[in-house]
Enzyme design. Sequence first.
Site, PDB file in Angstrom:
ATOM      1  N   ALA A 289      23.358   8.220  12.457  1.00  0.00           N
ATOM      2  CA  ALA A 289      22.162   8.993  12.795  1.00  0.00           C
ATOM      3  C   ALA A 289      21.603   9.720  11.584  1.00  0.00           C
ATOM      4  O   ALA A 289      20.385   9.848  11.429  1.00  0.00           O
ATOM      5  CB  ALA A 289      22.506  10.000  13.900  1.00  0.00           C
ATOM      6  N   ILE A 291      21.796   8.879   8.377  1.00  0.00           N
ATOM      7  CA  ILE A 291      21.162   7.997   7.392  1.00  0.00           C
ATOM      8  C   ILE A 291      19.899   7.421   8.018  1.00  0.00           C
ATOM      9  O   ILE A 291      19.974   6.665   8.989  1.00  0.00           O
ATOM     10  CB  ILE A 291      22.106   6.854   6.982  1.00  0.00           C
ATOM     11  CG1 ILE A 291      23.342   7.430   6.287  1.00  0.00           C
ATOM     12  CG2 ILE A 291      21.396   5.865   6.066  1.00  0.00           C
ATOM     13  CD1 ILE A 291      24.423   6.412   6.014  1.00  0.00           C
ATOM     14  N   ASP A 335     -10.916   0.797 -20.488  1.00  0.00           N
ATOM     15  CA  ASP A 335     -11.666  -0.021 -21.426  1.00  0.00           C
ATOM     16  C   ASP A 335     -13.146   0.313 -21.240  1.00  0.00           C
ATOM     17  O   ASP A 335     -13.546   0.829 -20.191  1.00  0.00           O
ATOM     18  CB  ASP A 335     -11.392  -1.500 -21.134  1.00  0.00           C
ATOM     19  CG  ASP A 335     -12.035  -2.420 -22.145  1.00  0.00           C
ATOM     20  OD1 ASP A 335     -12.138  -2.028 -23.316  1.00  0.00           O
ATOM     21  OD2 ASP A 335     -12.457  -3.519 -21.754  1.00  0.00           O
ATOM     22  N   ASP A 642     -10.448  -5.584 -18.566  1.00  0.00           N
ATOM     23  CA  ASP A 642     -10.862  -6.887 -18.046  1.00  0.00           C
ATOM     24  C   ASP A 642     -10.518  -8.031 -18.990  1.00  0.00           C
ATOM     25  O   ASP A 642     -10.542  -9.184 -18.596  1.00  0.00           O
ATOM     26  CB  ASP A 642     -12.366  -6.894 -17.745  1.00  0.00           C
ATOM     27  CG  ASP A 642     -13.207  -6.562 -18.977  1.00  0.00           C
ATOM     28  OD1 ASP A 642     -12.620  -6.250 -20.039  1.00  0.00           O
ATOM     29  OD2 ASP A 642     -14.445  -6.599 -18.884  1.00  0.00           O
ATOM     30  N   ASP A 646      -6.387  -6.545 -22.996  1.00  0.00           N
ATOM     31  CA  ASP A 646      -5.944  -5.401 -22.202  1.00  0.00           C
ATOM     32  C   ASP A 646      -4.628  -5.657 -21.483  1.00  0.00           C
ATOM     33  O   ASP A 646      -3.976  -4.718 -21.024  1.00  0.00           O
ATOM     34  CB  ASP A 646      -7.009  -5.031 -21.154  1.00  0.00           C
ATOM     35  CG  ASP A 646      -8.328  -4.642 -21.778  1.00  0.00           C
ATOM     36  OD1 ASP A 646      -8.301  -3.929 -22.789  1.00  0.00           O
ATOM     37  OD2 ASP A 646      -9.379  -5.072 -21.268  1.00  0.00           O
ATOM     38  N   ASN A 736      18.463   9.045  17.837  1.00  0.00           N
ATOM     39  CA  ASN A 736      18.038   8.572  16.524  1.00  0.00           C
ATOM     40  C   ASN A 736      16.973   7.487  16.662  1.00  0.00           C
ATOM     41  O   ASN A 736      15.989   7.452  15.914  1.00  0.00           O
ATOM     42  CB  ASN A 736      19.261   8.036  15.769  1.00  0.00           C
ATOM     43  CG  ASN A 736      19.005   7.882  14.283  1.00  0.00           C
ATOM     44  OD1 ASN A 736      18.418   8.757  13.662  1.00  0.00           O
ATOM     45  ND2 ASN A 736      19.443   6.783  13.718  1.00  0.00           N
ATOM     46  N   ASP A 740      13.170   8.787  15.660  1.00  0.00           N
ATOM     47  CA  ASP A 740      12.946   8.386  14.271  1.00  0.00           C
ATOM     48  C   ASP A 740      11.834   7.350  14.126  1.00  0.00           C
ATOM     49  O   ASP A 740      11.131   7.326  13.117  1.00  0.00           O
ATOM     50  CB  ASP A 740      14.237   7.811  13.669  1.00  0.00           C
ATOM     51  CG  ASP A 740      15.158   8.919  13.171  1.00  0.00           C
ATOM     52  OD1 ASP A 740      14.897  10.080  13.516  1.00  0.00           O
ATOM     53  OD2 ASP A 740      16.122   8.611  12.457  1.00  0.00           O
TER      54      ASP A 740
END
Length: 913
Positions: A289, A291, A335, A642, A646, A736, A740
């Site tokens: 539960a 974890i 750029d 582009d 780059d 859980n 959860d």
Amino acid sequence: MIKLWHQLTSQEIVQLLHSNSSTGLTSLEADKQLQQHGCNELKEKPQEALWQKFLNQFKDFLVLILIAASLVSILVGEITDSLVIIAIVLLNALLGVFQEAKAEKALAALKEMTAPNSKVLRDSEITVIPSKFLVPGDIVLLEAGDYIPGDLRFIESHNIKVQEASLTGESVPVVKSTEPVDGAASLADRHNMGFMSTIVTYGRGKGIVIGTGMQTEIGKIATMLQAVEEDSSPLQKKLAEFGKMLGIICLFVCALVFGLGVYSGYSDGVLEMAEVQLMLMTAISLAVAAIPEGLPTVVTIVLALGMQRMAKKNSIMKKLHAVETLGSISVICSDKTGTLTQNQMTVVKAFTLEKMVDVSGEGYDPQGAFLQDGKTVDLAAEQDFALLLKGAALCNDAQLKRVPESGVWHIVGDPTEGALVVAAAKGGCRQSELAVRYPRMGELPFDSTRKMMTTFHQTAAEALSFTKGAPDVLLRRCTHIVVNGEVHLLTQEEKDRIGAANLEMASHALRVLAVAYRTWDTITETPTAAEENLIFIGLLGMIDPPRVEVREAVAVCRSAGIRPIMITGDHPDTALAIAKDLGIAGPNSAAITGSQLDTISQAGLQQLVQTASVFARVSPEHKMAIVDALRSNGQIVAMTGDGVNDAPALKKADIGVAMGITGTDVTKETADMVIADDNFATIVSAVEEGRVIYANIRKFVYFLLSCNASEILVILFAILLGWPIPLLPIQLLWINLVTDAFPALALGVEKKEPNVMKRNPRDPAEPLLTRKLQSMIVIQSLAMAVTVLGAFKYGLHAYDGDLGVARTFAFITLITTQVVCAFAARSEHYSVFQLGLFSNKYLNAGAALSLFLLLLSVYGPLHVIFKTVEPGLAEWLFLLILSPLPFLTTELTKLVYKLSTPKRTTTSGSPTK
């Protein structure tokens, strides 16, 4: 001193490479060179096998904890939980392998950019060979439209121009010559060199190959791409740290619970095995539960949903974790050409002796006006301007075209000449109509020596020639000037005025061309003295203008605490003018050039990048060094671009952003993100989305930990108080699952909070859970634990120690408090009442589903499995009154934090140098 290729004369290079400019290499010599240098191909480093990539996905500590959780689930008999956890782990591993395979396509895209065939001189004959067999010393013949197949030195040039924007960032085609160039020249200034993958746009020429394959400039880029190691995103690093911490804490607490439980059950030297088994099962159930095995799944789903929202806004994220990283960037290195600018040369100034006017309009669309002091100039009454535009349109080889389907205008030919055609069209001088009225009878093409071009036109009424070229060169050829339609001798005073106008345009980084004309009796052949005794008309100044929306985007970046930096291969004056116009640089700023960077140490560069905002005439190596220096200073860096040049910097940056329209395949494959509309402003919305996503991840992590911690505290406090265990292992596992999954996922799609783009970027060193969140987890989990224990104790007291009733009360209270607290987790800054209590429809649905599953576990056949009893109406009222107490505690905590924290004013940094 060793000379570089561009410093040598063409004759010296031919001799060094044992070639012949007239006959080329012999087949025998070419074979020897091929054996020595290898094929003209980009080499790939050995790739890991698919099974190795798959196994690498299981090195993460959190993943190991999840595997351990699945084994624990098997021990307690929860086979379904175990299968779900294993499925989650396998899904994440497969996604990781898929993303790695996508990244490896970058080099393949580079390879596709090279020319498939080359026209070369071999054995005194012109022959076409596959480019992979090109070798140093080969003589290559080039003409307009050809890709340059390797790095070469021009030994013959006939007005040849090469588009190098993808490699150097130069916004206009470069005129090539054969003369040696100074050794300090940057890549963009080596006008006697041709580079692999660039394209010839005009003229023809001949070059000798000096580099092939990985020895070319594009080969160096490929080497850098391979050398850059993929770094984990900030979220990945934080989740890894979080997983380690959580695993250690969970193991310690669960061992403590088991030890204390066994010790408390030991009485009179006798230890019941049933008690030991119960405590062992309880401790293992708490571990499962505690974890949050659903965390990676929720993170993946939230990031995927964020990717979908961003794609609708033209931001295509290629890597899942890049979504979160984008929201934490503190610097955008952009750029210039095609990213901040339109990548369409545009005439913005026009000058005749009588006046200087502004030209409005964007790109190649021929809609615009000629303005002086904001008022439209009547070109019908301005003979000189009409003549200027006529000359610009006729002395021109470019053509303006419109795509019928889209209505988009584009240029066929040289972008500079195209800008003149568009300006003429704005003034009513349509090139197609002029070509009919003034048919071209001859021409003197542009060449780099004369720096001029002349065309000749004959009509029934008149014969004339138009000449355009560099202002200083053309002005020396002019003896007369036209003013208000009248021609008179050009005076020194008028020359000074023209020179001043040229200087003014150039100071704003405009590319300036002058236009002149001359009349003839008749044109039967091209006159030999056509470019003498000219009549000056005027000047036209052009630039690749900024995108209109970028100014606002830069302003928003600054308000969000993000510093924009321009890094370009273009000319420093041009770069600085654009940067100042956009607000990237201040009025007293200066551009730092690549040659300056070569003289700066790494420590000096780290200091320089803290203030410098414009870097020009830089190479791919410089771009990577700048990005590396920024990251060394603790910045989270996004790099946009582009061009091929780059790509290494995009890969080196925390987030690489490629342009979708003008971007090369190399940058798109290398980048983490692609802007589909090439709009810099789109990055801003992506940053906002990234910030929202990260905030939402923190919200559900905070919620999950609060819930899981409360479950541990309930068991721990009960043992310390000497009470019976309030919750059975099967109940812990069900809680859980119920709380959860659905509320946590709904928190992941929470809408943005107010002023999300008015906050500074978070500190990269800031943990996933800040001290404030940690304290709120402690307060909320304690409040939930105390509330649940209160319900449990009430059940024992009111129902004569009936453990089944007491555990049912604890079971119901824990689920309802966690569901209600999910609403408080919607913001760590604002009260849920400010956001709107039920404004998150997904959370409303998730809460309703969780409560429905609670009812199923209490009523009907399932109550036998969970060992619950059916409470009556009075019991439900009591429990529902009790459940909101932790929620109210959390809301009160937010208020206390708000009142005790001084208000901060977010300041955006002003443009620096």
